[in-house]
Design an enzyme around this catalytic site. Structure first.
Site, mmCIF file in Angstrom:
data_model
loop_
_atom_site.group_PDB
_atom_site.id
_atom_site.type_symbol
_atom_site.label_atom_id
_atom_site.label_comp_id
_atom_site.label_asym_id
_atom_site.label_seq_id
_atom_site.Cartn_x
_atom_site.Cartn_y
_atom_site.Cartn_z
ATOM 1 N N ASP A 133 -10.751 25.608 -26.438
ATOM 2 C CA ASP A 133 -11.671 24.882 -27.333
ATOM 3 C C ASP A 133 -10.970 24.003 -28.380
ATOM 4 O O ASP A 133 -10.285 24.532 -29.264
ATOM 5 C CB ASP A 133 -12.582 25.855 -28.091
ATOM 6 C CG ASP A 133 -13.370 26.773 -27.161
ATOM 7 O OD1 ASP A 133 -12.836 27.140 -26.094
ATOM 8 O OD2 ASP A 133 -14.504 27.140 -27.519
ATOM 9 N N GLU A 165 -16.220 21.446 -27.107
ATOM 10 C CA GLU A 165 -17.583 21.452 -27.664
ATOM 11 C C GLU A 165 -17.607 21.420 -29.188
ATOM 12 O O GLU A 165 -18.659 21.196 -29.771
ATOM 13 C CB GLU A 165 -18.370 22.659 -27.153
ATOM 14 C CG GLU A 165 -17.865 23.965 -27.711
ATOM 15 C CD GLU A 165 -18.976 24.985 -27.901
ATOM 16 O OE1 GLU A 165 -20.126 24.698 -27.577
ATOM 17 O OE2 GLU A 165 -18.659 26.070 -28.400
ATOM 18 N N ASN A 166 -16.449 21.660 -29.822
ATOM 19 C CA ASN A 166 -16.400 21.632 -31.291
ATOM 20 C C ASN A 166 -15.437 20.567 -31.809
ATOM 21 O O ASN A 166 -14.877 20.713 -32.888
ATOM 22 C CB ASN A 166 -15.974 23.004 -31.824
ATOM 23 C CG ASN A 166 -17.019 24.064 -31.515
ATOM 24 O OD1 ASN A 166 -18.184 23.897 -31.833
ATOM 25 N ND2 ASN A 166 -16.598 25.135 -30.867
ATOM 26 N N HIS A 226 -22.632 24.340 -28.306
ATOM 27 C CA HIS A 226 -22.660 23.278 -29.324
ATOM 28 C C HIS A 226 -22.794 21.870 -28.745
ATOM 29 O O HIS A 226 -22.749 20.892 -29.498
ATOM 30 C CB HIS A 226 -21.412 23.351 -30.207
ATOM 31 C CG HIS A 226 -21.470 24.486 -31.194
ATOM 32 N ND1 HIS A 226 -22.379 24.504 -32.228
ATOM 33 C CD2 HIS A 226 -20.764 25.631 -31.287
ATOM 34 C CE1 HIS A 226 -22.217 25.623 -32.929
ATOM 35 N NE2 HIS A 226 -21.244 26.330 -32.373
ATOM 36 N N HIS A 269 -18.390 30.102 -20.808
ATOM 37 C CA HIS A 269 -18.470 30.003 -22.268
ATOM 38 C C HIS A 269 -19.356 31.139 -22.763
ATOM 39 O O HIS A 269 -20.582 31.067 -22.655
ATOM 40 C CB HIS A 269 -19.040 28.631 -22.625
ATOM 41 C CG HIS A 269 -18.845 28.252 -24.047
ATOM 42 N ND1 HIS A 269 -17.647 27.809 -24.530
ATOM 43 C CD2 HIS A 269 -19.678 28.292 -25.104
ATOM 44 C CE1 HIS A 269 -17.760 27.557 -25.821
ATOM 45 N NE2 HIS A 269 -18.989 27.857 -26.205
ATOM 46 N N HIS A 288 -15.118 30.081 -26.039
ATOM 47 C CA HIS A 288 -16.139 30.284 -27.075
ATOM 48 C C HIS A 288 -15.679 31.143 -28.253
ATOM 49 O O HIS A 288 -16.050 30.859 -29.376
ATOM 50 C CB HIS A 288 -17.449 30.861 -26.519
ATOM 51 C CG HIS A 288 -18.505 31.114 -27.561
ATOM 52 N ND1 HIS A 288 -19.126 30.090 -28.242
ATOM 53 C CD2 HIS A 288 -19.029 32.262 -28.057
ATOM 54 C CE1 HIS A 288 -20.006 30.618 -29.100
ATOM 55 N NE2 HIS A 288 -19.958 31.926 -29.015
ATOM 56 N N HIS A 311 -12.649 31.499 -29.490
ATOM 57 C CA HIS A 311 -11.532 30.856 -30.182
ATOM 58 C C HIS A 311 -10.345 31.797 -30.409
ATOM 59 O O HIS A 311 -9.428 31.461 -31.157
ATOM 60 C CB HIS A 311 -11.958 30.242 -31.526
ATOM 61 C CG HIS A 311 -12.938 29.125 -31.386
ATOM 62 N ND1 HIS A 311 -13.303 28.298 -32.422
ATOM 63 C CD2 HIS A 311 -13.634 28.676 -30.307
ATOM 64 C CE1 HIS A 311 -14.185 27.412 -32.016
ATOM 65 N NE2 HIS A 311 -14.404 27.621 -30.729
HETATM 66 FE FE FE2 Z 1 -19.271 27.941 -28.290
#
Ligand code: FE2
Length: 266
Positions: A8, A39-40, A68, A151, A176, A178
């Site tokens: 991520d 996604e972040n 996200h 995820h 997801h 992290h």
């Molecule tokens: Fe996520």
């Protein structure tokens, strides 16, 4: 063949270390395909078209997402137009964008890539197990090399998902949380699995968020606004060696690149 799967990407520090880290790793380990979850990537929530372009330009061939993905509404037309930016596949029919794609690796091997999302401590979605069954039927006509980004939050759901698909896909790589897990392995059927690949972003943080804000939210139980942290940027990833003829994984190992030292550790 080799696939590098980047964990991520969080905020600007994540995008920066992605760029320098991929430059280094592409020369060092020569992956045939690079997949990244991003996604972040936009200030820690979602991604915009400009940021998606930036991530592809940094050397990612396929970009996956998760819960996200809908945070920035301007990404929706981009999802429709760009077949290599994926959203979770287990959304209702009619959801914009795609949950899977077929990408050609640099050695010529077609690689099926799909993004699925768990249901334990996650926003509602369709069943990822049965969604994977359907995806595999269509991939089977095209290739034996299939990589899934799962995820999800719960380690149990990720492990069950991996065992359910063992021998039917090349790799199941968790995202997801992290936080990278030390359980990377090849299951008996030849499927590579890791519960979570970690985070490409600022590690002087609470999973990417400014520490003081995360602590304040826990102390006060109020909805404190989060901003992305900056310190200790690291790229975390897993590197897969794959038998392209059978689709079986031969090895999976964790990779970490730290920007300041410019070093790579295995
Ligand atoms: Fe996520």
């Amino acid at each position: 063949m080799r696939i590098l799967f980047v964990a991520d990407v969080v905020g600007l520090p994540g995008r920066r270390v992605l760029r320098s880290g991929l430059e280094h790793l592409r020369a060092e380990v020569r992956p045939d395909l690079v997949i990244a979850n991003a996604e972040n990537a936009a200030r820690g929530n979602g991604l915009t078209p400009a940021i998606a372009d930036e991530i592809f330009r940094a050397g990612c061939d396929v970009v996956t997402t998760g819960n996200h993905v809908w945070d920035r509404k301007e990404i929706v037309p981009y999802l429709v137009e760009h077949p290599r930016l994926l959203r979770p596949a287990n959304h209702p029919d009619g959801t914009p964008g795609r949950g899977s794609c077929l990408a050609e690796a640099r050695d010529g091997t077609p690689v099926g890539v799909a993004n699925l999302m768990g249901r334990v401590y996650m926003p509602p979605s369709d069943d990822p197990f049965r969604a994977a069954d359907v995806l595999l039927q269509s991939f089977a006509r095209e290739t034996r090399v299939v990589v899934l980004d799962f995820h999800a939050e719960a380690t149990s759901e990720k492990a069950a998902f991996a065992w359910y698909l063992d021998g039917r896909v090349t790799a199941i790589l968790g995202t997801h949380t992290h936080v990278p897990t030390a359980d990377e392995r090849i299951l008996p059927g030849g499927t590579a699995f890791v519960t979570d690949a970690g985070m490409t972003g600022p590690h002087d943080s609470v999973i990417g968020v400014e520490k003081t804000e995360a602590i304040e939210r826990f102390l006060t139980q109020r909805p404190v606004r989060f901003s992305p942290a900056a310190g200790d940027p690291r790229l975390q990833a897993v590197l897969l060696d794959i038998d392209a003829a059978t689709g079986r994984a031969q090895s999976i190992r964790r990779v970490e690149y730290r920007e300041r030292a410019g070093e790579e550790r295995h």
